[in-house]
Design a protein around this motif. Structure first.
Motif: not given
Lengths: 492, 287
Positions: A107-133
């Motif tokens: 649940r907490m991952i879901q609540e903070r999903a966008r934050e995680f997606a943005v950090i994932e894309s910043m740190d790893g280089g993957k498109p935000i569309r993929e980290s987010r979706d």
């Protein structure tokens, strides 16, 4: 279909009138510390030897944070914490309660999903569309799925009484950092084990943010520990005397090294290693869908996917048509800023990986391959690679036999189903495969003939927590996901 | 009347459905506890093992693609053939040092074990398969498939029942095997090869070698066209060597430390699962 006539009928112009306005995802809601220690026994702690390394944004080459280098002493402290948590808390706790902690994490991952997606894309280089979706929702779903197993394990293996193994040492790669952490941690916790996990050195941030969730969820101290670092830190985990289970996702070369290192130690092992999947297009396939499947198969996550459809096999009658469609489609792919919502292909994860991909392209050319690359422009800063097709390759080509782990697709043709099965299985790998045809019986003939753990028919690169994942042969041992994903963490 | 001079049996190995001696033409002599010669036994070479792997690889896909029903019948046929030669098997176990009573018990249990695993051939798939409720419009299912070619190093004890307990889960699951018999107790295993030969079991699915464990252990674990290795035994040095060598091509290693193969706990389908790969297939649902 006569391709040259078809080409005459239209010319595709992607140079004008197709510009997308930038649509950058905002980063102002992201909070990152300047410096991260290890997460041991429920707390962030300084590394014993006091050393740090930088994690950078591969799209900008800018530093994001300093990360602790894990030494033997750090790993030892983490294992001690995990052992204590296993003995005193986690193995004693009612299974339903264990499950509820895992639900909280989901649940907490879901609540903070966008934050995680943005950090994932910043740190790893993957498109935000993929980290987010893909990455973040699937990570949450994985915890959610395994949470429910915690108090139902007696139904999973008829006639057996499953028991946990103890402390699990887990080492994950940089291509799906949060998702791989979820794949490792969720089943380990649900089955009653405690965890010492090392994220990849280029992508530690979402793991360290996940540590915050472990704290906020009130997970008992020591149940999950993160030690950051590179190969030496991983080796310290693999060789630690008080670890009962090693789970590794990464390259086949390192997987073999790990299997060798733990020989005679009695540690249980799961390996998810490399792949070189065949994606097979028959003449009776729906070609436009197949082309989308080919693109998704090899360019998803910049091709940094162990199950990527990196070897394309096209039946001769449609080879020219498929190549034309694919070349056209290549031109429409947007390569660039991972944080832009229009981006299809983001940054290559590291300089080292970009060099590796480029050296493979060079090898291919030296072997006589014909190359087709998108004419797109790529950013001047950061690590980027144009989507690439290599034709005129053979079974013996290194680019056909070896895993490139980048947006590079080899193309071969075939005439008969038997021929393509022979070619598809002719690698040391056996992780995944794809088949495109409208004929049902042919699908099952092919999917049963390909020696691989995951087969996609008329689709590619789909993942789900309920669906087991893992390979044959040198692609690994054991499965992650689904009911079968419980087994590697249990004595039955 | 003179006592009839008996016709002594030549024991040979079983590779690819044929009964060759070792290509190396080496042998060792097997003696009873009084030091009397029982037989000369083939001493398999590494080349014999490699030939066996070629035969096993060639036979495996055909065996796996037979219907489960057919595999089940062939295993049952093995039991029928064993029943007919039960007294010979028992005599050989006595030559290997068992009492007559124990020998008969072992043969009976071995036959029963074959019937037991014959029954699993067309059932374990249903225990270990799943239809997975993925969050999307796809039909998704997982089924067990044989891992491929399996090499088997037998323990010194329980030369018949142990042999069957170690190979039947592999065979019932559609794998092919190469077995190294116990060095000092190879007789019943070599006769079992003759039983296989009259049981409709295709040549190459089960290959049986006799020889020196120390000499062949490393090869059994390191061969690049073997997918799994079963080690029956509890010598830690040997196990370490096997697991190290197995890493060369990421082999599965299955360890069986028990010597008491009569134990009821051996009757389960999970030992079949040890030598299976779970294969998952996705297909969109739509029009």
């Amino acid at each position: 279909m006569n391709v040259t006539d078809q080409q005459k009928r239209y010319t595709l112009d992607f140079g004008t009138g197709w510009a997308y306005d930038p649509a950058p995802e905002s980063t102002d809601h992201i909070s990152l510390k300047k410096k991260y220690g290890h997460f041991i026994n429920g707390k962030f702690v300084e590394p014993a030897e006091g050393n740090y390394f930088e994690t950078i944004n591969p799209a900008t080459e800018e530093k994001l944070a300093d990360i602790a280098v894990g030494s033997k002493a750090d790993v030892d402290a983490a294992v001690k914490a995990a052992r204590k948590a296993y003995d005193k808390v986690w193995s004693k706790m009612p299974a339903s309660e264990r499950g509820r902690y895992i639900y909280r994490i989901a649940r907490m991952i879901q609540e903070r999903a966008r934050e995680f997606a943005v950090i994932e894309s910043m740190d790893g280089g993957k498109p935000i569309r993929e980290s987010r979706d893909v990455d973040v929702p699937l990570a949450a779903a994985h915890f959610f799925y395994y949470a429910g197993w915690a108090d139902k394990l007696n139904y999973a293996f008829p006639g057996r009484t499953p028991a946990p193994l103890g402390v699990a040492g887990q080492i994950i790669p940089w291509n799906f950092p949060l998702l791989m952490a979820a794949w490792k941690i969720a089943p380990a916790l649900a089955t009653g084990n405690t965890v010492v996990l090392k994220p990849a050195e280029t992508t530690p941030l979402t793991c360290l943010k996940l540590a915050e969730i472990m704290q906020e969820a009130g997970l008992p101290d020591g149940v999950v520990n993160f030690v950051t670092g590179a190969g030496d830190t991983g080796a310290a985990i693999v060789n630690h005397q008080d670890i009962n289970k090693i789970a590794f996702t990464g390259s086949t070369a390192v997987g073999k090294l790990i299997q060798r290192s733990i020989a005679g130690s009695g540690k249980k092992l799961t390996l998810e290693l490399g792949g070189k999947a065949a994606n097979i297009i028959f003449e009776d396939a729906p070609l436009d869908q197949a082309v989308e499947g080919i693109v998704n198969g090899i360019f998803f996550n910049q091709g940094h996917v162990c199950c990527a459809g990196s070897r394309l096999f096209v039946q001769e009658g449609v080879a020219d048509a498929v190549h034309q469609k694919l070349t056209d489609r290549l031109e429409t792919l947007i390569v660039g800023d991972p944080l832009d919502k229009n981006t299809d292909i983001g940054a290559i994860n590291s300089k080292e990986q970009l060099d590796r991909i480029n050296s493979y392209i060079e090898i291919g050319l030296n072997e006589g391959a014909a190359i087709t690359q998108s004419s797109c422009s790529i950013p001047s800063k950061g690590y980027f690679c144009r989507p690439t097709l290599l034709q005129n390759v053979s079974q013996a080509s290194r680019v056909v036999q070896e895993e490139i782990f980048g947006p590079v697709l080899t193309i071969q043709t075939f005439r008969t189903p038997d021929e393509v099965l022979e070619k598809a299985n002719n690698t040391p790998y056996g992780l995944s495969g794809g088949v495109w045809t409208d004929k049902g019986s042919k699908i099952f003939r092919m999917t049963s003939g390909i020696d691989a753990g995951v087969l996609w028919a008329n689709t590619f690169n789909k993942f789900d927590p309920t669906s087991p994942f893992g390979g044959y042969k040198e692609s690994g041992m054991g499965r992650e996901g689904g009911l079968h994903g419980l087994l590697p963490y249990l004595k039955i | 009347m003179n006592k009839r001079l008996e016709v002594k049996k030549t024991y040979k190995m079983y590779i690819g459905g044929a009964f060759p001696r070792s290509e190396s033409e080496r042998y060792y002599s097997l003696k009873d506890k009084n030091g009397n010669q029982i037989a000369n036994i083939c001493r398999a070479s590494r080349k014999d093992f490699r030939n066996s792997v070629v035969a096993a690889r060639k036979a495996q896909s055909g065996w796996a693609s037979r219907t489960a029903y057919n595999r089940s019948q062939i295993l049952y046929r093995i039991a029928e053939m064993m029943e007919g030669r039960a007294s010979q098997l028992a005599e050989e176990l006595v030559l290997e040092g068992l009492s007559s009573k124990k020998a008969v018990e072992e043969v009976n249990e071995a036959i029963d074990r074959v019937v037991y695993f014959a029954g699993w051939c067309d059932k374990f798939q249903q225990i270990f398969s799943t239809v997975n409720p993925v969050a999307g419009s796809y039909f998704n299912f997982s089924v067990p498939k044989p891992t491929g070619v399996v090499s088997v190093i037998m323990p010194e004890k329980s030369s018949l029942l142990g042999l069957l307990q170690l190979i039947l889960p592999a065979i019932a699951g559609g794998n092919s095997v190469i077995v190294l018999l116990p060095q000092n107790n190879p007789l019943a295993g070599l006769t079992f090869a003759e039983i296989l030969h009259t049981s409709d079991m295709p040549g190459g699915v089960i290959n049986i070698l006799s020889g020196f464990r120390e000499e062949l252990l490393e090869q059994f674990a390191s061969h690049m066209d073997v997918n799994a290795v079963i080690y029956g035994g509890s010598d830690t040095e040997s196990l370490k060597l096997i697991q190290e060598q197995a890493s060369k091509n990421v082999k599965h290693v299955v360890v069986e430390t028990s010597n008491n193969f009569f134990d009821e706990s051996f009757k389960n389908p999970y030992c079949i699962l040890d030598l299976q790969e779970i294969k998952t297939t996705w297909h969109p649902v739509g029009i």
